[in-house]
Design an enzyme around this catalytic site. Structure first.
Site, PDB file in Angstrom:
ATOM      1  N   TRP A 283     -11.731  -1.636   1.509  1.00 12.24           N
ATOM      2  CA  TRP A 283     -10.930  -1.896   0.578  1.00 12.24           C
ATOM      3  C   TRP A 283     -11.536  -1.382  -0.856  1.00 12.24           C
ATOM      4  CZ3 TRP A 283     -11.952  -5.292  -3.993  1.00 12.24           C
ATOM      5  CH2 TRP A 283     -10.911  -5.409  -4.498  1.00 12.24           C
TER       6      TRP A 283
ATOM      7  N   ASP B 149       4.064  -3.916  -1.012  1.00 11.16           N
ATOM      8  CA  ASP B 149       2.683  -4.492  -1.042  1.00 11.16           C
ATOM      9  C   ASP B 149       2.414  -4.965   0.452  1.00 11.16           C
ATOM     10  OD1 ASP B 149       0.046  -4.507  -1.362  1.00 11.16           O
ATOM     11  OD2 ASP B 149       0.286  -5.790  -3.268  1.00 11.16           O
ATOM     12  N   MET B 150       1.425  -4.764   1.212  1.00 13.53           N
ATOM     13  CA  MET B 150       1.035  -5.550   2.360  1.00 13.53           C
ATOM     14  C   MET B 150      -0.540  -5.797   2.291  1.00 13.53           C
ATOM     15  SD  MET B 150      -0.151  -5.206   5.552  1.00 13.53           S
ATOM     16  CE  MET B 150       0.516  -5.381   7.239  1.00 13.53           C
ATOM     17  N   ASN B 151      -0.919  -6.911   2.063  1.00 15.73           N
ATOM     18  CA  ASN B 151      -2.103  -7.360   1.878  1.00 15.73           C
ATOM     19  C   ASN B 151      -3.167  -8.137   2.919  1.00 15.73           C
ATOM     20  OD1 ASN B 151      -2.773  -6.724  -0.938  1.00 15.73           O
ATOM     21  ND2 ASN B 151      -0.709  -7.843  -1.215  1.00 15.73           N
TER      22      ASN B 151
ATOM     23  N   ASP C 136      -6.846  -0.278  -4.839  1.00 21.03           N
ATOM     24  CA  ASP C 136      -6.925  -1.043  -5.941  1.00 21.03           C
ATOM     25  C   ASP C 136      -8.035  -0.875  -6.831  1.00 21.03           C
ATOM     26  OD1 ASP C 136      -4.673  -2.467  -5.129  1.00 21.03           O
ATOM     27  OD2 ASP C 136      -5.688  -4.053  -4.004  1.00 21.03           O
TER      28      ASP C 136
ATOM     29  N   ASP D 101       3.241  -8.870  -8.616  1.00 22.25           N
ATOM     30  CA  ASP D 101       3.247 -10.218  -7.804  1.00 22.25           C
ATOM     31  C   ASP D 101       3.288 -11.386  -8.958  1.00 22.25           C
ATOM     32  OD1 ASP D 101       2.773 -12.125  -5.842  1.00 22.25           O
ATOM     33  OD2 ASP D 101       0.952 -11.403  -5.451  1.00 22.25           O
TER      34      ASP D 101
ATOM     35  N   CYS E 164       2.172   0.637  -0.917  1.00 17.75           N
ATOM     36  CA  CYS E 164       0.970  -0.016  -1.461  1.00 17.75           C
ATOM     37  C   CYS E 164       0.535  -1.139  -0.339  1.00 17.75           C
ATOM     38  CB  CYS E 164       1.095  -0.695  -2.702  1.00 17.75           C
ATOM     39  SG  CYS E 164      -0.375  -1.846  -2.949  1.00 17.75           S
TER      40      CYS E 164
ATOM     41  N   LYS F 249       7.788  -1.678  -5.745  1.00 21.79           N
ATOM     42  CA  LYS F 249       6.367  -1.500  -5.173  1.00 21.79           C
ATOM     43  C   LYS F 249       6.229  -2.241  -3.762  1.00 21.79           C
ATOM     44  CE  LYS F 249       1.325  -2.259  -6.274  1.00 21.79           C
ATOM     45  NZ  LYS F 249       0.557  -2.944  -7.560  1.00 21.79           N
TER      46      LYS F 249
END
Ligand code: DGJ
Length: 730
Positions: free
Chosen positions: A200, A478-480, A548, A367, A526, A476
């Site tokens: 990351w 996202d996938m965290n 990031d 977010d 993302c 956007k």
């Protein structure tokens, strides 16, 4: 391009614009690999695989010839139990417990265009006559299994798209436990492998290693293509440079678990293969069912890394990126590092106003806009606007943004659910989970089981309810977190080994529905930055937040690494505050701007807190970028100096007609009495005279041979310089 089958020699010759790929049906019907490399006009059978009996190398049962063995033969696919002891590309468990399969050539077809790979991203052709496909059918009559190998060639590219399909021809079910998208066995060689590893905020780190004896395994078991290992790699030699030498490039069009195997065998031959990771993969195929692998894009050039990258960049633009491959991308402000979760509508409007004054074009609300989302511990899955933050709703807020002269974009993270959410309270069974076991949290959240159609439908409807009310031009996605507890509550025990792949197929289906519903919207991919930056996602989303890490120094390397396979106009890059939030480093606004504008420029900092001088600098950056955006986003990208191994990083953008060149130079550590640096440019018009923005003139030839002196004395660490060159008379 042409695909030739020479019946007399039982030979397939795939001829791309600059390479040849040869296969031969060997004794006993084994499909042998003969050659992949520099283009040849014709082949006369001189390269028959050497006949030599080798001890402990068992023979092909159909032949009496003791010199033919799968243990040594170069092949196009392989399995287990048949005398080939290297890593197999295909593994099956039949109903009777047998896992020995032995494929033999059965038939082939050559057709115009290409076959469709259902439900998965894949290379496309705009007109069918721009491509030609070879399908070779292999069979194991005893096991009653067919294996189809696909090779598509393109008129405008030397890339070959390769995939496989396995069909259960028997009456009983079977379990497929490994099926790679391609295999090539190279003859004895001294290849190096170059791959793009990371973590990351440290994606795309270039590793170039000698390949020794034994097995090397690269890949991801995280459910996504991952920050840790991009699904792409290169085989090359130690002598290869940007401008010359052998480069074999391989890039998987897939966003889930992937695997690359490299095995240097007892005779120094190298087996390479790539595809869906066989880790926890166990796919039940009922009678007459089939399994299709994703595609691998493969290319050979003898012109070095630059040529390799230019071929992949234009292939991605012409055959993978369906939406806006060449459309100019807006300059955006994203509120994430400016506010994190701590914002009000008023605060955001101030940010938008300031952005608008500076010339920014798109406001991205990141977010924190939904549920009770004031931290990352809550509300994923409850996609309803937070009324405390937006008392008049999001549609009203988006209108206010457009009144300030900006278009509106929104952040979403559809694949996730927070334990503290209405969705999880009502449907805990919708998260990936092992019955009776406490689920593993990642960033305080669970992963939704996207293999379930009901789950996807519910989430899709929630988003449509919000998005349909908005005037927006950008999303956007996202996938965290990585996948754990990979078990689906709706699948029977013998299908649990399919969940990783079904998850990815579910994701693709969702994405397809979303982009179809909002066809004019720009989607940015993302996953905590570049956690799922791959050709599969580019098929749906033409832009990617590649890391990031917004530190310009780190970004220099990440961008450089990513440029080996992916075009620059898919890579978002933002100017952020100092000290940088990921590294704590202080880098000048000038260099932060130069790094970010070498891609799709954006800003991610509190613009309202900047000094008048800083605002002036940003205004100038934006106006420069607008003036040269087309050149940067659609020009040809050349790597000039490698910041992974040198104190200097440099690259340039050259317009297709070679009339313009924009050069960026970055010097990392300041050194007193350092060397004087010469940069040799690429891709210019040899005979033309170019003038810099400082009015100095050089010939294209000189710039590419003698090179360009870069002043070494640039003050401070991470100093940079940008030079614009224009062909005289343009
Ligand atoms: C991770 C992303 O990469 C960031 O840019 C930001 O969107 C955060 N998630 C928000 O949670």
């Amino acid at each position: 391009m042409s695909i030739i089958y020479d019946e007399k020699q039982q030979l397939f010759h795939l001829q791309t614009r600059n390479s040849s790929y040869l296969m031969e049906i060997e004794e006993g019907g084994v499909l042998a690999h003969l050659y992949f490399g520099e283009k040849i006009d014709s082949y006369h059978g001189i390269r028959k695989y050497p006949r030599l009996e080798r001890s402990f190398s068992p023979n092909v049962p159909e032949s009496k010839n003791r010199e033919i063995s799968l243990d040594t033969l170069l092949q196009e696919s392989s399995s287990v139990g048949n005398g080939d002891f290297r890593i197999p590309s295909c593994q099956i468990r039949l109903a009777n417990g047998n896992s020995t399969v032995d494929f033999r050539y059965s038939s082939h077809q050559i057709f115009v265009g290409k076959h469709e790979i259902k439900g998965m991203p894949q290379s496309f052709v705009k007109k069918s006559d721009q491509a030609e496909t070879l399908k070779i059918i292999l069979e194991d009559k005893n096991a009653q299994v067919n294996l189809e190998l696909y090779y598509t060639l393109f008129k405008d590219s030397s890339v070959i798209a390769r995939s496989e399909k396995l069909i259960n021809k028997g009456a009983e079910p079977l379990f497929l436990t490994k099926l790679m998208s391609f295999q090539i066995d190279f003859p004895a060689n001294e290849f190096e492998v170059m791959h793009f590893e990371g973590a990351w905020a440290r994606e795309q780190t270039i590793m170039r290693e000698k390949i020794g004896k034994g097995v090397k395994l690269l890949g991801s078991r995280r459910g996504t293509s991952s920050h840790q290992e991009n699904p792409s790699f290169i085989l090359t030699s130690s002598a290869t440079t940007e401008k010359s030498g052998d480069v074999y490039g391989f890039c998987l069009v897939y966003s889930g678990n992937h695997e690359t195997n490299l095995e240097k065998d007892q005779y120094e031959q190298l087996r390479v293969m790539m595809g869906i990771n066989s880790f926890e993969f166990d796919w039940k195929l009922e009678s007459n069912e089939q399994f299709q692998t994703p595609e691998v894009l493969m290319n050979y050039t003898n012109q070095g890394f630059t040529d390799h990258s230019l071929i992949f960049h234009s292939f991605m633009k012409n055959h993978i990126i369906r939406k806006f491959p060449e459309k100019e991308r807006p300059i955006l402000i994203n509120n994430w590092e400016a506010t994190y979760f701590d914002f009000t509508e008023e605060k955001l409007l101030h940010l938008a106003e300031e952005a608008s004054h500076l010339g920014i074009e798109l406001f991205v609300l990141d977010d924190g806009w939904f549920g009770k989302r004031n931290s990352d511990t809550t509300s994923l899955g409850d996609w309803k606007v937070n009324k405390q933050k937006f008392p008049n709703g999001l549609a009203n807020f988006s209108k206010k943004i457009s009144q300030r002269g900006l278009s509106f974009g929104l952040w979403i993270e559809p694949e996730m659910v927070s334990p503290e959410s209405t969705l999880y309270e009502q449907h805990p069974e919708w998260a990936l989970q092992v019955p009776g076991k406490k689920g593993v949290l990642g960033r305080g959240q669970y992963v939704l089981d996207f293999s379930q159609a009901t789950v996807r439908k519910h989430i899709f409807e929630q988003f449509v309810a919000v998005l349909d009310t908005l005037d927006f031009s950008y999303i956007k996605w996202d996938m965290n977190r990585s996948l754990t507890d990979v078990f689906s509550t709706v699948l029977p025990p013998d299908k649990q080994g399919t969940v990783y792949h079904r998850y990815v197929l579910g994701l693709y289906e969702f994405l397809e529905m979303l982009i179809k519903r909002y066809p004019n919207v720009l989607f940015e991919n993302c996953s905590g930055g570049g956690g799922r930056f791959d050709a599969g996602m580019l098929y749906y989303m033409p832009q990617t937040w590649i890391s990031d890490n917004t530190d310009a120094g780190a970004r220099l390397q990440i961008r450089y690494g990513a440029s080996y396979f992916y075009p620059i106009n898919v890579m978002g890059a933002h100017v952020s505050a100092i000290p940088n939030h990921q590294t704590g480093r202080m880098i000048s606004l000038e260099t932060r701007g130069n790094v970010a504008m070498s891609g799709i420029l954006g800003y991610e900092c509190d613009l309202t807190k900047l000094s008048p001088e800083e605002k002036e600098t940003i205004k100038k950056q934006i106006s420069f970028y607008k003036q040269h955006r087309k050149l940067i986003q659609t020009g040809t990208f050349y790597r000039l100096s490698n910041p992974f191994i040198k104190n200097e990083g440099a690259w340039s953008f050259v317009s297709p007609d070679k009339s313009e060149c924009l050069l960026f130079y970055f010097r990392k550590t300041a050194i007193a009495s350092g060397p004087i640096n010469i940069l040799k440019l690429s891709g210019l018009d040899k005979k033309a005279i170019y003038e810099t923005d400082q009015g100095v003139a050089y010939s294209g030839e000189e710039l590419m041979t003698l090179g360009f002196y870069m002043e070494y004395y640039l003050p401070g660490d991470y100093a940079s310089k940008r030079v614009y060159l224009k062909r005289r008379g343009e």
